[in-house]
Design an enzyme around this catalytic site. Structure first.
Site, PDB file in Angstrom:
ATOM      1  CB  CYS A 163      90.426  54.511 -37.904  1.00 39.55           C
ATOM      2  SG  CYS A 163      90.163  54.788 -39.940  1.00 39.55           S
ATOM      3  CB  CYS A 205      91.188  52.142 -40.562  1.00 42.48           C
ATOM      4  SG  CYS A 205      92.190  53.656 -40.709  1.00 42.48           S
TER       5      CYS A 205
END
Length: 103
Positions: free
Chosen positions: A26, A23
């Site tokens: 993230c 991600c």
């Protein structure tokens, strides 16, 4: 070994970062969380939960997007938001909850 439930049931404020290694947002949150930890030290515990490795915990808390951040104290979820946040916004949210705890 300390479990997720043990951690979030503590008296100390706990910020949980539900993330995935693949991600992009993230990865953006990682340095933000590092800075927050440096600023607050022992007043805040930050834990990261990889949703791919810990699917049952992610399912239990209905994490449908990553990153999802949650604040807990004594097992109670105080705040939740999905998506990356700038440091200043996250600081404000955490500081507000720390202040409530000191009332």
């Amino acid at each position: 070994m300390e479990t997720f439930t043990d951690v979030i049931n503590a008296d100390r404020l706990v910020l949980v970062d539900f993330f995935a290694t693949w991600c992009g947002p993230c990865k953006v949150m990682h340095p933000v969380l590092e800075q927050l930890k440096k600023q607050l030290g022992d007043r805040l515990r930050i834990i990261k939960v990889d949703v791919d490795k810990h699917q049952s915990v992610a399912y239990q808390y209905q994490v449908q997007a990553v990153p999802t951040l949650m604040l807990f104290r004594r097992g109670q979820m105080l705040w939740r938001q999905s998506g990356a946040l700038p440091l200043q916004q996250l600081q404000a949210i955490v500081s507000q909850e720390l202040a409530k705890a000191n009332e």
